[in-house]
Design a protein around this motif. Structure first.
Motif, short mmCIF file in Angstrom:
data_model
loop_
_atom_site.label_atom_id
_atom_site.label_comp_id
_atom_site.label_asym_id
_atom_site.label_seq_id
_atom_site.Cartn_x
_atom_site.Cartn_y
_atom_site.Cartn_z
N ASP A 120 0.84 -1.20 0.00
CA ASP A 120 0.00 0.00 0.00
C ASP A 120 0.87 1.26 0.00
OD1 ASP A 120 -2.70 1.43 0.59
OD2 ASP A 120 -1.40 2.08 2.24
N GLN A 130 -6.24 4.98 -3.48
CA GLN A 130 -7.28 3.97 -3.26
C GLN A 130 -8.65 4.56 -3.55
OE1 GLN A 130 -5.97 3.22 0.83
NE2 GLN A 130 -6.08 1.03 0.38
N PRO A 135 -10.71 -0.86 -1.03
CA PRO A 135 -9.34 -0.42 -0.70
C PRO A 135 -8.25 -1.14 -1.47
CG PRO A 135 -10.22 -1.85 1.02
CD PRO A 135 -11.35 -1.57 0.09
N TYR A 138 -6.55 0.59 -6.86
CA TYR A 138 -5.77 1.83 -6.88
C TYR A 138 -5.84 2.46 -8.27
CZ TYR A 138 -3.67 0.11 -2.52
OH TYR A 138 -3.48 -0.36 -1.24
#
Length: 258
Positions: A120, A130, A135, A138
């Motif tokens: 992340d 995101q 989540p 991307y």
């Protein structure tokens, strides 16, 4: 086993140290709060993956796939974890020492979470954001073109319009992680994908899964039955095919109409 141990040494997963008096070396058990905290790792929803594929077809994006080799060895540990030396690989003369883990390792409860946090961070440093709905999706927009990445643990789906941009993203990820470039997307989460760049069409299906279901119920030799046609209105639906009607309990008590 030798290959796995080599990967652990290459990633400098631990240091051999004396076990502190107030700590226990983990084998198969970990204590919540001491040895681990959060353990979950988010994964892209299948609906999100289908949406990415649909967007790729709509905007003429090319779908590629990458796989992270030994993904869980990339996570950073915030807990102080001591582990017994692996059976069969105990260093001679240092049998009394234990491994103080520097990074996450397969088998630790928090490893999936640690890996996801590192990935992340990397993607956000590369300029990806995101989406609020998932989540693990991307997005990055640059020069009027959109680039999408979907993450499912160590499987990464990339969708971009420009070949050079796809190469750049792959290289940026490979700088930090040991990656396997799978090239154009053919399978993802059990779904077969066929890209048709000339017509900007993308076909998806689960032929292998469908066949396995038919085999499980002994129907692999069955032939298709009645073809269902979409009715234009309610009057055409009546009599075409007998389907069970869903009624509420109240309706069932007051009416016997089908």
């Amino acid at each position: 086993m030798e290959k796995e141990m080599e990967s652990l040494k290459t990633n400098q997963e631990w240091n051999l140290v004396e076990l502190p008096e107030n700590r226990k070396a983990v084998g198969s058990n970990q204590t919540f709060g001491d040895d681990y905290d959060e353990t979950f790792s988010p994964v892209a929803r299948l609906e999100s993956v289908r949406t990415v594929i649909a967007l790729a077809a709509q905007h003429g994006l090319k779908l590629h796939q990458m796989d992270v080799t030994t993904a869980f060895l990339n996570g950073d540990l915030k807990e102080e974890v001591y582990m017994k030396q692996p059976e069969g690989f105990i260093e001679k003369g240092k049998e009394h020492l234990v491994c103080r883990l520097r990074r996450s390792i397969y088998g630790l409860k928090q490893s999936p979470r640690c890996w996801n946090s590192v990935l992340d961070r990397k993607l956000k440093n590369m300029g990806f954001v995101q989406i609020t709905g998932d989540p693990c999706i991307y997005v990055k927009e640059e020069g009027g073109e959109i680039f999408i990445i979907a993450v499912y643990v160590d499987d990464i789906l990339l969708a971009g319009k420009n070949d050079q941009k796809i190469i750049e993203v792959k290289q940026a990820l490979a700088e930090q992680f040991q990656m396997k470039d799978m090239g154009q997307l053919h399978y993802f989460l059990g779904v077969k994908v066929i890209q048709k760049p000339d017509s900007k069409e993308i076909w998806i299906g689960q032929e292998a899964h469908t066949k396995s279901v038919l085999e499980r119920f002994g129907m692999e030799s069955s032939k298709p039955g009645t073809k269902l046609n979409k009715a234009a209105d309610d009057s055409q639906r009546v009599g075409q095919v007998n389907l069970p009607v869903c009624r509420s309990r109240k309706q069932d008590q007051t009416s016997h109409m089908p």
